[in-house]
Design an enzyme around this catalytic site. Structure first.
Site, short mmCIF file in Angstrom:
data_model
loop_
_atom_site.label_atom_id
_atom_site.label_comp_id
_atom_site.label_asym_id
_atom_site.label_seq_id
_atom_site.Cartn_x
_atom_site.Cartn_y
_atom_site.Cartn_z
N SER A 126 0.84 -1.19 0.00
CA SER A 126 0.00 0.00 0.00
C SER A 126 0.88 1.25 0.00
O SER A 126 1.71 1.41 -0.89
CB SER A 126 -0.97 -0.05 1.18
N ASP A 181 -8.71 -4.06 -7.00
CA ASP A 181 -7.96 -3.15 -6.12
C ASP A 181 -7.78 -1.82 -6.86
O ASP A 181 -6.91 -1.69 -7.74
CB ASP A 181 -6.61 -3.75 -5.74
N HIS A 194 -7.94 -4.80 -1.68
CA HIS A 194 -6.66 -4.23 -1.24
C HIS A 194 -6.11 -4.93 0.00
O HIS A 194 -4.94 -4.77 0.33
CB HIS A 194 -6.83 -2.73 -0.97
#
Length: 213
Positions: A126, A181, A194
């Site tokens: 991320s 995602d 995600h």
């Protein structure tokens, strides 16, 4: 999307993450700074809101798999404390703060200066993927050459960087972007896919191991 809405969306999905906190292993992850040199050094930047240096999901999972495969040969180092993994930094121009990028860059340089014979592998999840992108593309060619492989989970700069790290060999990078995602499409909308990357940590570890000499 306004920054306030971005922060609210990210915070809500972070709380709603389907990974059970009780099943995660929180490790120290400061072994480059505090420990002896190892043949392999793994540098990782965690996702937003994750505590510790390695985080509590993909970072420890890859670290532990590498250590199982190469017992006694791996030092795991997370990016922090200047990288705070705060939510608002996702909205900055490079997807993270300049302090975080500089800290990660310094860790790569420290690995080479302190442990000149180590092979470096790296990763991010991320916001941590933006940290890796920002740091690695700024490294000198000599330091970049020491990096054998990089894995990126939920790459927040995937669309902007066309699935790679700028100024770095594409064959050294493996990007994991789950179907659905949306951060991989260049947005700051965090959807349930995600949070699915723990299932990719085995393949990611195998990729990093395959890149080693």
């Amino acid at each position: 999307m306004h920054l306030r809405n971005i922060v609210i969306a990210l915070a809500a999905t972070a709380v709603a993450s389907p990974v059970d906190l009780q099943d995660r292993q929180l490790t120290g992850g400061d072994e480059l700074r505090d420990g002896p040199c190892k043949p392999i050094t793994f540098i990782f930047a965690r996702a937003s809101t994750e505590p510790g240096l390695l985080g509590i999901s993909t970072g420890p999972a890859v670290c532990n798999r590498l250590k199982l495969a190469r017992s006694g040969d791996v030092a795991c180092q997370g990016v922090g404390p200047r990288y705070t993994a705060d939510l608002p930094s996702n909205a900055l121009p490079e997807g993270t703060s300049q302090a975080a990028i500089a800290e990660a860059q310094g860790l790569f340089e420290q690995a080479v200066s302190k442990c000149p014979d180590t092979q470096i592998v790296a990763g991010g999840y991320s916001q941590g993927t933006a940290v890796m992108n920002g740091a690695i593309k700024r490294l000198s060619a000599d330091v970049q050459d020491k990096i054998k492989g990089v894995v990126l989970f939920g790459y927040t700069r995937n669309a902007q960087e066309r699935g790679q790290i700028a100024n770095f060999p594409k064959d050294k990078v493996k990007v994991y972007c789950a179907v659905g995602d949306l951060v991989c499409l260049g947005t700051l909308i965090v959807a349930p896919p995600h949070f699915s990357y723990l299932s990719d940590t085995g393949d990611a570890s195998d990729f990093l191991l395959s890149q080693l000499g």
